[in-house]
Design an enzyme around this catalytic site. Structure first.
Site, PDB file in Angstrom:
ATOM      1  N   ASP A   9      -7.508  -2.897  14.248  1.00  0.00           N
ATOM      2  CA  ASP A   9      -8.899  -3.145  13.851  1.00  0.00           C
ATOM      3  C   ASP A   9      -9.022  -4.361  12.929  1.00  0.00           C
ATOM      4  OD1 ASP A   9      -7.824  -2.231  11.479  1.00  0.00           O
ATOM      5  OD2 ASP A   9      -9.196  -0.541  11.232  1.00  0.00           O
ATOM      6  N   GLU A  38      -9.731  -2.204   5.421  1.00  0.00           N
ATOM      7  CA  GLU A  38     -10.358  -1.959   6.713  1.00  0.00           C
ATOM      8  C   GLU A  38     -11.583  -2.865   6.888  1.00  0.00           C
ATOM      9  OE1 GLU A  38      -8.689  -0.367   8.717  1.00  0.00           O
ATOM     10  OE2 GLU A  38      -8.135   1.673   8.143  1.00  0.00           O
ATOM     11  N   ASP A  77       0.816  -1.219   0.000  1.00  0.00           N
ATOM     12  CA  ASP A  77       0.000   0.000   0.000  1.00  0.00           C
ATOM     13  C   ASP A  77       0.849   1.268   0.000  1.00  0.00           C
ATOM     14  OD1 ASP A  77       0.916  -0.483   2.614  1.00  0.00           O
ATOM     15  OD2 ASP A  77      -1.052  -1.109   3.315  1.00  0.00           O
ATOM     16  N   HIS A 113      -7.254  -4.912  10.080  1.00  0.00           N
ATOM     17  CA  HIS A 113      -6.965  -4.727   8.646  1.00  0.00           C
ATOM     18  C   HIS A 113      -5.680  -5.447   8.245  1.00  0.00           C
ATOM     19  CE1 HIS A 113      -4.751  -0.737   9.737  1.00  0.00           C
ATOM     20  NE2 HIS A 113      -3.827  -1.616   9.410  1.00  0.00           N
TER      21      HIS A 113
HETATM   22  C1  F6R Z   1       1.462  -1.628   6.137  1.00  0.00           C
HETATM   23  C2  F6R Z   1       0.147  -2.231   6.216  1.00  0.00           C
HETATM   24  C3  F6R Z   1      -0.626  -2.312   7.490  1.00  0.00           C
HETATM   25  C4  F6R Z   1       0.219  -2.581   8.727  1.00  0.00           C
HETATM   26  C5  F6R Z   1      -0.654  -2.537   9.974  1.00  0.00           C
HETATM   27  C6  F6R Z   1       0.143  -2.751  11.248  1.00  0.00           C
HETATM   28  O1  F6R Z   1       1.971  -1.691   4.830  1.00  0.00           O
HETATM   29  O2  F6R Z   1      -0.326  -2.636   5.228  1.00  0.00           O
HETATM   30  O3  F6R Z   1      -1.600  -3.324   7.367  1.00  0.00           O
HETATM   31  O4  F6R Z   1       0.832  -3.832   8.609  1.00  0.00           O
HETATM   32  O5  F6R Z   1      -1.297  -1.296  10.038  1.00  0.00           O
HETATM   33  O6  F6R Z   1       0.968  -1.660  11.452  1.00  0.00           O
HETATM   34  P1  F6R Z   1       2.117  -1.682  12.559  1.00  0.00           P
HETATM   35  O7  F6R Z   1       3.089  -2.715  12.114  1.00  0.00           O
HETATM   36  O8  F6R Z   1       2.711  -0.313  12.532  1.00  0.00           O
HETATM   37  O9  F6R Z   1       1.454  -2.043  13.838  1.00  0.00           O
END
Ligand code: F6R
Length: 269
Positions: free
Chosen positions: A135, A142, A66, A137
């Site tokens: 959450d 989401e 992303d 995702h």
């Molecule tokens: C990042 C992504 C997100 C993160 C998720 C966890 O490219 O796609 O799904 O993996 O938000 O983020 P952290 O690792 O910062 O807790």
């Protein structure tokens, strides 16, 4: 789903790095799906160390999950910048073989299709590395995202924007929109590894590993994939009701099936 728990995030990241390294050794032209955020940073540090010790990435291709819409590649908070600083600048992957969605694309819809086409043209993802949002995702899919979705624009939840505010100078600077691989895109990967660390992830880990498959917890869709390995530290694993069983399975794996053994690719889910 294979669940591997380790006492610390560092040890879990070391194991995950070995998993990726073994894949790259077995298939030097591997296609890796990569993630950003805090979770994979130690895994990337381990891969950099393995590269310094001789692991060759020169034939590897990468696709990130992303990118924020509206951030230029050189913006300090763009995921392109994050990947350059945390991984790409330290490995020998040719720059043109590292792909992220373009946060400044004029025609976002056309760009999303091009991203899908580029993954397919590269032969599909051999392994997708994932973290999980509090959450549920994966990528930026989401809750209530279609479990069959493809790369597209998404609107971040307020919870995700709050979680990610730590990377920005001011919370209101966190973009509202992003381009993310879809859940269907992620599920097409031949293998998936998920990392989750810390107490703040314990509830969502329990939900996606042991709860029902539901679009309200996008990561729960991983239960439908035949080759998923989840690397957890003790804190993230602390609410799992079958924790003893997962540890028992791991301790009793035939040597050839272990990450340290002959073939990580045959580890059963
Ligand atoms: C990042 C992504 C997100 C993160 C998720 C966890 O490219 O796609 O799904 O993996 O938000 O983020 P952290 O690792 O910062 O807790």
């Amino acid at each position: 789903m294979e669940i591997i728990t380790s006492p610390t995030a560092k040890e879990a990241s070391r194991l995950a790095a070995r998993y990726v390294a073994r894949l790259v050794q077995q298939k030097p032209h591997a296609v890796l799906g990569l993630a950003t955020g805090g979770t994979p940073v130690m895994l990337y540090q381990e891969l950099i160390t393995l590269h310094q010790e001789g692991l060759d990435f020169s034939q590897v291709t990468t696709f990130n999950l992303d990118e924020y819409i509206g951030l230029a590649p050189d913006h300090p908070c763009s995921y392109r910048r994050f990947m350059n600083e945390n991984l790409f600048d330290h490995l020998n992957i040719p720059a043109e073989c590292t792909h992220l969605p373009d946060g400044l694309a004029n025609d976002v819809e056309a760009h999303c299709q091009e991203y899908e086409d580029a993954i397919a043209a590269a032969g599909g993802l051999d392994v997708q590395i994932l973290g999980v949002g509090t959450d549920g995702h994966i990528g930026f899919n989401e809750p209530t995202s279609s479990l069959a979705s493809r790369t597209r624009i998404k609107t971040l939840t307020e919870q995700t924007r709050t979680d990610n505010a730590r990377f920005f100078e001011h919370p209101e600077q966190v973009p509202i929109h992003c381009v993310t691989m879809g859940i269907g895109t992620i599920m097409d990967s031949r293998r998936i590894i998920m990392l989750a660390f810390g107490k703040q992830k314990a509830e969502i880990v329990k939900a996606f590993v042991e709860g029902p498959v539901t679009a309200m917890v996008p990561a729960s869709v991983l239960q439908m994939h035949p080759h998923v390995t989840v690397f957890l530290d003790d804190a993230a694993a602390s609410l799992l009701s079958k924790r003893d069983y997962y540890d028992w399975v791991y301790r009793n794996k035939p040597q050839w099936q272990t990450i340290e053994g002959k073939s990580a690719s045959t580890a059963s889910s």
